[in-house]
Design an enzyme around this catalytic site. Structure first.
Site, short mmCIF file in Angstrom:
data_model
loop_
_atom_site.label_atom_id
_atom_site.label_comp_id
_atom_site.label_asym_id
_atom_site.label_seq_id
_atom_site.Cartn_x
_atom_site.Cartn_y
_atom_site.Cartn_z
N ASP A 96 39.00 45.39 84.81
CA ASP A 96 39.73 44.50 85.15
C ASP A 96 39.02 43.77 86.55
O ASP A 96 38.99 44.75 87.61
CB ASP A 96 41.06 45.25 85.53
CG ASP A 96 42.14 44.35 85.68
OD1 ASP A 96 42.03 43.40 85.91
OD2 ASP A 96 43.43 44.99 85.82
N ASP A 97 38.91 42.58 86.51
CA ASP A 97 38.53 41.88 87.57
C ASP A 97 37.22 42.23 88.26
O ASP A 97 36.80 41.97 89.31
CB ASP A 97 39.37 41.98 88.67
CG ASP A 97 40.69 41.49 88.72
OD1 ASP A 97 41.09 41.35 87.71
OD2 ASP A 97 41.63 41.59 89.73
N CYS A 145 44.92 38.22 84.18
CA CYS A 145 45.05 39.37 83.34
C CYS A 145 45.62 39.36 81.84
O CYS A 145 45.11 39.50 80.83
CB CYS A 145 45.72 40.49 83.92
SG CYS A 145 44.95 40.99 85.54
N ARG A 196 43.93 39.44 78.12
CA ARG A 196 44.15 40.54 76.92
C ARG A 196 44.60 40.35 75.86
O ARG A 196 44.47 40.79 74.72
CB ARG A 196 45.10 41.55 78.04
CG ARG A 196 44.20 42.37 79.08
CD ARG A 196 45.17 42.72 80.16
NE ARG A 196 44.30 42.90 81.14
CZ ARG A 196 43.74 44.30 81.47
NH1 ARG A 196 43.89 44.97 80.98
NH2 ARG A 196 42.72 44.23 82.55
N LYS A 217 45.27 49.98 81.40
CA LYS A 217 46.10 48.82 81.58
C LYS A 217 46.54 48.08 80.44
O LYS A 217 45.63 47.54 79.68
CB LYS A 217 45.48 47.92 82.87
CG LYS A 217 46.35 46.80 83.10
CD LYS A 217 45.95 46.21 84.36
CE LYS A 217 46.22 44.58 84.33
NZ LYS A 217 45.60 44.00 85.54
N HIS A 221 49.62 45.47 80.12
CA HIS A 221 50.04 44.47 80.63
C HIS A 221 50.05 43.22 79.58
O HIS A 221 49.95 42.03 79.64
CB HIS A 221 48.78 43.67 81.60
CG HIS A 221 49.22 43.02 82.77
ND1 HIS A 221 48.49 42.41 83.80
CD2 HIS A 221 50.52 42.51 83.37
CE1 HIS A 221 49.46 41.84 84.64
NE2 HIS A 221 50.56 41.93 84.22
N SER A 273 49.76 45.80 86.34
CA SER A 273 48.72 46.01 87.09
C SER A 273 48.94 46.86 88.00
O SER A 273 50.22 47.73 88.47
CB SER A 273 48.53 44.70 87.96
OG SER A 273 48.05 43.57 87.07
N HIS A 304 40.55 46.30 89.75
CA HIS A 304 41.56 45.39 90.19
C HIS A 304 41.85 46.09 91.50
O HIS A 304 42.09 47.30 91.69
CB HIS A 304 42.33 45.47 89.29
CG HIS A 304 43.75 44.79 89.29
ND1 HIS A 304 44.57 44.71 90.48
CD2 HIS A 304 43.98 43.48 88.66
CE1 HIS A 304 45.47 43.71 90.61
NE2 HIS A 304 44.95 42.94 89.58
N ASP A 333 38.20 41.41 81.88
CA ASP A 333 39.46 40.55 81.58
C ASP A 333 39.25 39.06 82.31
O ASP A 333 39.70 38.16 81.84
CB ASP A 333 40.70 41.08 81.76
CG ASP A 333 41.07 41.15 83.44
OD1 ASP A 333 40.17 41.46 84.11
OD2 ASP A 333 42.18 41.28 83.74
N ASN A 334 38.41 39.08 83.51
CA ASN A 334 38.48 37.96 84.36
C ASN A 334 37.32 38.30 85.67
O ASN A 334 37.06 39.28 85.65
CB ASN A 334 39.85 37.46 84.86
CG ASN A 334 40.78 38.59 85.59
OD1 ASN A 334 41.71 38.46 85.09
ND2 ASN A 334 40.26 38.67 86.89
N LYS A 383 38.11 34.94 89.98
CA LYS A 383 39.64 35.16 89.25
C LYS A 383 40.48 34.12 89.57
O LYS A 383 40.59 33.72 90.59
CB LYS A 383 40.07 36.50 89.62
CG LYS A 383 41.46 36.60 89.15
CD LYS A 383 41.94 38.20 89.43
CE LYS A 383 43.32 38.25 89.14
NZ LYS A 383 43.70 39.68 89.15
MG MG Z 1 42.15 41.13 85.75
#
Ligand code: MG
Length: 479
Positions: free
Chosen positions: A44-45, A84, A88, A141, A143, A166, A243, A295-296, A316
Site C-alpha cells: 500500500d503506497d 487505493c 484494488r 487491507k 478497502h 485504510s 501506508h 496499489d499506487n 500517490k
Molecule cells: Mg494505497
C-alpha cells in the site's frame, strides 16, 4: 524385433492418450495437470524507488532483490489508479474503476461511513479460480466495501483476515490544523485510530495493533499455504504498510538508514522472504506464480515518512508516472524467464493472465481492460499491452501509447486548486524521459493526434455506471 514392435505399440498408445487429453482439455498442458498456484503480494503506497532492486540506495531489501534476480523485474508496470480503492477493484476484476463504479470525483476512496462497495455482479480473480476448485484467501487491507455484503467472502474468497479499510481511518484524535494532523500521522500511537482487525465478519481486535500487523498477515499467509499445499490456491496478500501511519515491530525498530520508512520496508522485505521460503520448503515454488507490486505511488504529503517514486515525477493521487508506475516482480523459478522487462503491463492484466495459466475461461459477457501476459512471463513474446489510460475519477487525464504519454488534464495530487485542461496536451517520450521533464508536444503533433484518437475511442466505449464511492451514511469525515 519383438521389443522394437512393443516399443512402437507403446509409443502409439502414449500418443493416442496425449491426443485424447488435449481434445478433452482445449486449455492445453496447464489444464491437464494440477493447476498452478497464485500469490499476489500487494503493498500500500510503496514507491517506485523504494526497493534496492529498483534503485534505492539505503533501504535493504535482500529478499525482494533475490526474487527480482530469480524472476522478472518489470519497469513499466502500472496500478490502474493512483489511490487505493479504485486500484484494488481493478486488480481483482481486470476492469477499470470507471466500468465498475469504483470511482468518484468527490470521494476518491471508500471511508468508514461509505455504504457502497464492489458490486456483486463484478467477477473477481478469486471467483474465477473457484470454478477450478482453488482454495482462496484474502489477507490484509480490503478497502472494497466494509459492510458484510461487500466483504471478501462475497467476492470468491473462502476466508478473510485483515483491516477493512485504510489504517489511518477511524481516527479518534481531533486535529484543528494541518500541522496537528501531520504531527499525529508522523508520531503514531495505536490508540489514535480505531481501525478493526477482523477474521471474516468477526472483529478480533480494535484498535488493531499495527506494530505486528505485517508479521501477523504473513503468519496467516503461511498457515493458509501450508494448509492448502496439496490443492491449488490463490492468496491475495494486501499488506497495509507502508501506508501512513507507519508501524513496525520491535525487531525492526531503528534498523534502517532510511529511518522509520526504511524500517517498515525492511520488515515487509523480511516477511516476503518468509513467504518465499515457505514455498521453497514445501516444494511449491516451481508451481506457484508470485507477483509483488503496489496499489499506487508514495504518499508524498508526509515528506520523509512517505516513500520515493525514484526517478519518476509525481506521487500517490496524481497521474504523472510516480502515482501509478509500481515496482513489480514476477517470480516462479523454472517457469518465469529471469530478466528485466521494459514492456508495458498493469495490475489489470493479472486476471486474464491467471485465467490462461489456470485453464479458466475469462469472462466473455463484459469488457475486460487487461491482457494476458503469459508470453512475456515465459520468455516467448512481447507484451500485448500497448496502451495505458490514466483515469482520475470520471475523467481520462492522460494516455500512454507505446513510448509516448499525453496529459490532457493535470492537477496536483492533493492540492485544492482546479485542474488544468491543456489545449495542447503535455507530451513525454517515457523511454527517453521517464521523469516527464521535457514536453515534446511541439515536435510531435502527429503523435498527439493519434493519442487523441485513441483516447476518444477509449472514452466512447465506456457506458455510464452507478457510482459506488459517493454512497454515504453521513457527511464525509476524511480528507
Ligand atoms: Mg494505497
Amino acid at each position: 524385433m519383438q521389443n522394437t514392435k512393443s516399443m512402437k505399440t507403446l509409443a502409439k498408445l502414449l500418443l493416442f492418450c496425449l491426443v485424447c487429453a488435449l481434445a478433452a482439455n482445449p486449455g492445453g498442458a496447464q489444464s491437464r495437470q494440477r493447476p498452478q498456484n497464485f500469490v499476489v503480494i500487494f503493498c500500500d503506497d510503496l514507491g517506485y524507488g523504494d526497493l534496492g532492486s529498483f534503485g534505492n540506495p539505503t533501504i535493504r531489501t535482500p529478499h525482494l532483490d533475490r526474487m527480482a534476480a530469480e524472476g522478472q523485474r518489470w519497469t513499466s508496470f502500472y496500478a490502474a489508479d493512483s489511490v487505493c480503492t479504485p486500484s484494488r477493484s481493478a486488480l481483482l476484476t481486470g476492469r477499470l474503476p470507471i466500468r465498475t463504479g469504483m470511482f468518484s470525483d468527490t470521494n476518491r476512496v471508500l471511508f468508514p461511513n461509505s455504504t457502497g462497495g464492489l458490486p456483486a455482479s463484478e467477477i473477481t480473480i478469486a471467483e474465477l479460480l473457484k470454478t477450478r476448485s482453488y482454495a482462496t484467501a484474502a489477507i490484509g487491507k480490503w478497502h472494497l466495501g466494509w459492510q458484510p455484503e461487500y466483504l471478501p467472502m462475497k467476492q470468491g474468497f473462502d476466508s478473510y483476515f485483515g483491516i477493512p479499510y485504510s489504517n489511518d481511518m477511524d481516527a479518534v484524535v481531533k486535529f484543528s490544523s494541518r500541522a496537528e494532523y501531520h504531527a499525529f500521522m508522523k508520531n503514531p500511537k495505536r490508540e489514535y485510530w480505531n481501525v478493526p482487525l477482523q477474521r471474516n465478519e468477526e472483529i478480533l481486535e480494535r484498535p488493531a495493533d499495527q506494530t505486528t500487523i505485517t508479521k501477523r498477515y504473513t503468519d496467516e499467509a503461511i498457515k493458509f499455504i501450508s494448509a492448502n499445499k496439496s490443492k491449488p490456491f490463490f492468496l491475495y496478500l494486501a499488506h497495509s504498510m507502508p501506508h501512513m501511519p507507519l508501524f513496525r515491530s520491535k525487531d525492526f525498530e531503528n534498523k534502517s538508514a532510511r529511518g522509520l520508512y526504511g524500517d517498515v520496508i525492511e520488515e515487509l522485505d523480511a516477511n516476503v522472504g518468509r513467504l518465499l521460503d515457505t514455498l521453497r520448503q514445501l516444494k511449491l515454488d516451481r508451481n506457484t506464480l508470485v507477483v509483488f507490486t503496489s496499489d499506487n505511488g508514495p504518499w508524498a504529503l508526509f515528506d520523509e515518512q512517505g516513500g520515493s517514486a525514484g526517478l519518476l515525477r509525481g506521487a500517490k493521487g496524481g497521474t504523472y508516472e510516480g502515482g501509478m508506475r509500481e515496482p513489480t516482480i514476477f517470480w516462479q523459478p523454472g517457469t518465469i524467464k529471469p530478466g528485466v522487462v521494459t514492456d508495458l503491463g498493469a495490475t489489470l492484466d493479472l486476471l486474464p493472465t491467471f485465467c490462461n495459466l489456470a485453464g479458466v475461461p475469462a469472462p466473455a459477457d463484459r469488457v475486460l481492460d487487461g491482457y494476458d501476459l503469459t508470453a512475456v512471463l515465459h520468455g516467448k513474446g512481447r507484451s500485448p499491452r500497448q496502451m495505458m489510460p490514466y483515469w482520475r475519477g470520471s475523467k481520462l487525464y492522460a494516455l500512454r501509447h507505446g513510448s509516448f504519454k499525453a496529459h490532457f488534464i493535470t492537477k496536483s495530487e492533493y492540492g485544492g486548486e482546479p485542474e488544468v485542461t491543456h489545449a495542447t496536451p503535455e507530451l513525454y517520450n517515457l523511454d527517453i524521459d521517464p521523469s516527464e521533464k521535457w514536453n515534446v508536444a511541439a515536435k510531435h503533433p502527429e503523435v498527439i493526434a493519434e493519442i487523441r484518437r485513441l483516447a476518444e475511442a477509449h472514452r466512447k466505449a465506456i457506458p455510464p455506471v452507478e457510482n459506488q464511492l459517493d454512497k454515504r451514511i453521513a457527511a464525509p469525515t476524511g480528507k
